[in-house]
Design a protein around this motif. Structure first.
Motif, PDB file in Angstrom:
ATOM      1  N   ALA A   1     -10.376-104.675 -68.631  1.00  0.00           N
ATOM      2  CA  ALA A   1      -9.842-104.229 -67.559  1.00  0.00           C
ATOM      3  C   ALA A   1      -8.318-104.876 -67.387  1.00  0.00           C
ATOM      4  O   ALA A   1      -7.654-104.688 -66.414  1.00  0.00           O
ATOM      5  N   GLY A   2      -8.086-105.640 -68.330  1.00  0.00           N
ATOM      6  CA  GLY A   2      -6.695-106.254 -68.456  1.00  0.00           C
ATOM      7  C   GLY A   2      -6.484-107.201 -67.238  1.00  0.00           C
ATOM      8  O   GLY A   2      -5.278-107.367 -66.697  1.00  0.00           O
ATOM      9  N   LEU A   3      -7.572-107.967 -67.100  1.00  0.00           N
ATOM     10  CA  LEU A   3      -7.485-109.003 -65.806  1.00  0.00           C
ATOM     11  C   LEU A   3      -6.930-110.414 -66.232  1.00  0.00           C
ATOM     12  O   LEU A   3      -6.608-111.150 -65.318  1.00  0.00           O
ATOM     13  N   SER A   4      -6.509-110.523 -67.369  1.00  0.00           N
ATOM     14  CA  SER A   4      -5.990-112.252 -67.841  1.00  0.00           C
ATOM     15  C   SER A   4      -4.676-112.181 -68.202  1.00  0.00           C
ATOM     16  O   SER A   4      -4.373-112.114 -69.488  1.00  0.00           O
ATOM     17  N   TRP A   5      -3.604-112.045 -67.188  1.00  0.00           N
ATOM     18  CA  TRP A   5      -2.297-112.375 -67.563  1.00  0.00           C
ATOM     19  C   TRP A   5      -2.300-113.459 -68.251  1.00  0.00           C
ATOM     20  O   TRP A   5      -2.562-114.741 -68.151  1.00  0.00           O
ATOM     21  N   GLY A   6      -1.365-113.504 -69.704  1.00  0.00           N
ATOM     22  CA  GLY A   6      -1.156-114.564 -70.316  1.00  0.00           C
ATOM     23  C   GLY A   6      -2.240-114.372 -71.841  1.00  0.00           C
ATOM     24  O   GLY A   6      -1.815-115.230 -72.550  1.00  0.00           O
ATOM     25  N   ASN A   7      -3.305-113.608 -71.478  1.00  0.00           N
ATOM     26  CA  ASN A   7      -3.994-113.491 -72.588  1.00  0.00           C
ATOM     27  C   ASN A   7      -3.651-112.084 -73.146  1.00  0.00           C
ATOM     28  O   ASN A   7      -3.954-111.060 -72.679  1.00  0.00           O
ATOM     29  N   VAL A   8      -3.051-111.955 -74.213  1.00  0.00           N
ATOM     30  CA  VAL A   8      -2.129-110.929 -74.838  1.00  0.00           C
ATOM     31  C   VAL A   8      -3.376-109.813 -75.154  1.00  0.00           C
ATOM     32  O   VAL A   8      -3.061-108.505 -74.933  1.00  0.00           O
ATOM     33  N   ALA A   9      -4.399-110.097 -75.756  1.00  0.00           N
ATOM     34  CA  ALA A   9      -5.503-109.163 -76.105  1.00  0.00           C
ATOM     35  C   ALA A   9      -6.136-108.602 -74.846  1.00  0.00           C
ATOM     36  O   ALA A   9      -6.184-107.227 -74.864  1.00  0.00           O
ATOM     37  N   SER A  10      -6.338-109.161 -73.885  1.00  0.00           N
ATOM     38  CA  SER A  10      -6.833-108.495 -72.518  1.00  0.00           C
ATOM     39  C   SER A  10      -5.848-107.538 -72.074  1.00  0.00           C
ATOM     40  O   SER A  10      -6.130-106.304 -71.585  1.00  0.00           O
ATOM     41  N   ASN A  11      -4.695-108.004 -71.907  1.00  0.00           N
ATOM     42  CA  ASN A  11      -3.417-106.992 -71.554  1.00  0.00           C
ATOM     43  C   ASN A  11      -3.365-105.899 -72.350  1.00  0.00           C
ATOM     44  O   ASN A  11      -3.268-104.839 -72.126  1.00  0.00           O
ATOM     45  N   ARG A  12      -3.393-106.095 -73.773  1.00  0.00           N
ATOM     46  CA  ARG A  12      -3.296-104.998 -74.733  1.00  0.00           C
ATOM     47  C   ARG A  12      -4.358-103.877 -74.651  1.00  0.00           C
ATOM     48  O   ARG A  12      -4.152-102.619 -74.663  1.00  0.00           O
TER      49      ARG A  12
ATOM     50  N   GLY B   1       1.161-116.612 -75.675  1.00  0.00           N
ATOM     51  CA  GLY B   1      -0.079-116.258 -75.657  1.00  0.00           C
ATOM     52  C   GLY B   1      -1.277-117.458 -76.119  1.00  0.00           C
ATOM     53  O   GLY B   1      -2.435-116.775 -76.007  1.00  0.00           O
ATOM     54  N   VAL B   2      -0.892-118.620 -75.967  1.00  0.00           N
ATOM     55  CA  VAL B   2      -2.060-119.500 -76.241  1.00  0.00           C
ATOM     56  C   VAL B   2      -2.537-120.043 -74.827  1.00  0.00           C
ATOM     57  O   VAL B   2      -2.192-121.051 -74.292  1.00  0.00           O
ATOM     58  N   PHE B   3      -3.354-119.075 -74.407  1.00  0.00           N
ATOM     59  CA  PHE B   3      -3.694-119.422 -72.820  1.00  0.00           C
ATOM     60  C   PHE B   3      -4.797-120.511 -72.699  1.00  0.00           C
ATOM     61  O   PHE B   3      -5.182-121.057 -71.476  1.00  0.00           O
ATOM     62  N   HIS B   4      -5.527-120.911 -74.034  1.00  0.00           N
ATOM     63  CA  HIS B   4      -6.522-121.980 -73.748  1.00  0.00           C
ATOM     64  C   HIS B   4      -6.019-122.566 -75.213  1.00  0.00           C
ATOM     65  O   HIS B   4      -5.783-122.105 -76.037  1.00  0.00           O
TER      66      HIS B   4
ATOM     67  N   GLN C   1     -11.107-107.961 -78.565  1.00  0.00           N
ATOM     68  CA  GLN C   1     -10.259-107.155 -77.775  1.00  0.00           C
ATOM     69  C   GLN C   1     -10.315-107.498 -76.121  1.00  0.00           C
ATOM     70  O   GLN C   1      -9.233-107.215 -75.729  1.00  0.00           O
ATOM     71  N   ASN C   2     -10.994-108.523 -75.929  1.00  0.00           N
ATOM     72  CA  ASN C   2     -10.509-109.291 -74.464  1.00  0.00           C
ATOM     73  C   ASN C   2      -9.910-110.659 -74.669  1.00  0.00           C
ATOM     74  O   ASN C   2      -9.992-111.390 -73.838  1.00  0.00           O
ATOM     75  N   GLY C   3      -9.557-110.993 -75.974  1.00  0.00           N
ATOM     76  CA  GLY C   3      -9.265-112.274 -76.145  1.00  0.00           C
ATOM     77  C   GLY C   3     -10.207-113.410 -76.111  1.00  0.00           C
ATOM     78  O   GLY C   3      -9.936-114.602 -75.987  1.00  0.00           O
TER      79      GLY C   3
END
Ligand code: SUG
Length: 444
Positions: A19-30, A246-249, A361-363
């Motif tokens: 769903a592309g919910l995690s701004w800052g997590n590039v795989a989620s957005n992609r 893109g290193v959100f954690h 694919q969701n980071g």
């Protein structure tokens, strides 16, 4: 006293979607709005768990959450039958519906911070579920997470459960994804808390583009709750520049185990200060700082391959393996580095590649999918045995997935009331398999 580490992986839920919910997590957005395969995702996760059992490691499983989260949708004003609630939410705010359908509890590195009994003030293993306030879909997890952890680690003589920190950005807490424990051969440990920004010290640097999800104030609060002391805890700032890449954690850029800290040159704001503090607090561990330079692996390759989101596990004394996603074998700079690493004289002797693409694919790499719990034999024998992985449970859960999960899910499918029913039927059966009792709102 021998203490062994168990990995508790999150079982991927039936609504796994992109769903592309995690701004800052590039795989989620992609991958936003692409079609997912929940069945394959869950089976990939189960196969990883089984592979670790086959390596002789202790492996547990944590149940997914009830999704769609009807309680939250109703709390936000959608009313009528369940089907009407789903339909209204879909038409009015599809992103909100997607947030309430996310299977994100699968990444159990974010479920909680866990401190082993060797470190805590009362000798018990302490758990604090992460409030995950930075992302709405993840902020919905901690209550049920806490309940599940209490059913798995029920015995109060050995386990102590705290509620999540207050739900405010000042105390943004992402759990074990920003926490690592190093230790020496005598079991003396040092817990590293890595934060992205400080809420109360405005002079500390912070990322400019993407959010810093973990605050220093949250890390300190967890350390206080767990009764850690100055000598067995350290608070280290992540490099804000890598958060912006893109290193959100922190577990996307560093991983520690035993006497090894494996990290990228750019991971920390002050890598030398970090090393000095660790050496001073853990003098007899024979520490290995394995630092990967930019010229060997650029940050972008580390983020895309999840080189540092590998699980670093001890197979026998002095012999560690990296459990890496297959993306590491497919990224030339990373594959070349890993070939060199295993030829060096460090405890990391081998790399095992696992396919967890649905999660990637969701980071979420191999390390995101697991919560580490170090326990003595006595503590381990107090864990709910139905949640410990073995060949039989692997077969049973794979069969359960094959019977209940869909093999494709697109954003439009989230409004389907049949998905809610399928999910509840599956979870009801799962709580019996894992002997959890009634943990979900629909069961209460
Ligand atoms: O919080 N992705 C998760 C990935 C968590 C990875 N965990 C660790 N690094 N420990 C997150 O960003 C994406 C959901 C979506 O876009 O549909 C998501 O929540």
């Amino acid at each position: 006293m021998t203490v062994r580490e168990a990995n508790f992986d999150g079982l991927v839920g039936p609504t796994h979607n992109y769903a592309g919910l995690s701004w800052g997590n590039v795989a989620s957005n992609r991958h936003a709005r692409s079609t997912s395969n929940p069945r394959q995702a869950a089976l990939q996760g189960l196969d990883k768990m089984k592979a670790l059992v086959d390596l002789g490691l202790i492996q547990g499983v944590l149940a997914p959450q009830e999704r769609p989260d009807m309680t939250t949708l109703r709390r936000l004003g959608f009313s009528g039958s369940d089907a009407e609630v789903l339909d209204k939410a879909f038409r009015e705010d599809p992103l909100l519906l997607a947030a309430c359908c996310s299977a994100s509890a699968m990444w159990t590195a974010n479920a909680a911070t866990v401190s082993p009994g060797a470190d805590t003030h009362d000798g018990r293993v302490h758990f604090t579920p992460a409030n995950l306030v930075n992302k709405f879909h993840r902020s919905l997890e901690h209550e049920v997470t806490g309940r599940i952890l209490q059913r798995v680690f029920a015995d109060e003589t050995h386990f102590c459960h705290h509620p999540a920190l207050p739900a405010h950005e000042d105390f943004g807490d992402e759990g074990a994804a920003n926490h690592t424990r190093l230790h020496d051969d005598h079991g003396r440990g040092l817990e590293l808390f890595v934060y992205g920004r400080s809420a109360h010290r405005p002079d500390t640097p912070a990322p400019q583009r993407y959010p810093a999800r973990q605050t220093l104030e949250a890390s300190r609060a967890v350390a206080r709750l767990h009764g850690l002391q100055e000598h067995n805890s350290a608070f280290i700032q992540q490099n804000p520049d890598v958060i912006d890449q893109g290193v959100f954690h922190n577990d996307v850029i560093a991983v520690g185990n035993g006497n090894v800290l494996f990290y990228h040159q750019q991971a920390f704001l002050d890598p030398h200060g970090m090393q000095d503090e660790i050496l001073a607090k853990l003098p007899d561990a024979g520490l290995h700082f394995i630092e990967v330079s930019d010229s060997e692996v650029p940050v972008a390759d580390a983020v895309n391959s999840y080189l540092f989101n590998t699980q670093l596990v001890t197979l026998s004394p002095g012999h560690m393996a990296l459990i890496a996603p297959t993306e590491c074998a497919e990224t030339p700079s990373v594959k070349a580095y890993l070939d060199r690493l295993t030829a060096m004289s460090t405890p990391i002797r081998e790399v095992r590649f696992m396919d967890v693409k649905q999660s990637m694919q969701n980071g979420g790499g191999p390390a995101c999918l697991r919560l580490r719990v170090a326990m003595s034999d006595t503590e381990l024998s107090a864990v709910n045995p139905a949640c410990l992985m073995n060949d039989r449970l692997h077969r049973r859960l794979s069969d359960w997935v094959n019977r209940h999960y869909r093999d494709r899910l697109s954003p439009n499918d989230l409004r389907d009331p049949a998905l809610l029913m399928e999910s509840r039927t599956a979870l009801d059966e799962l709580t019996q398999i894992l002997e959890l009792g009634a943990v979900y709102p629909f069961q209460r």
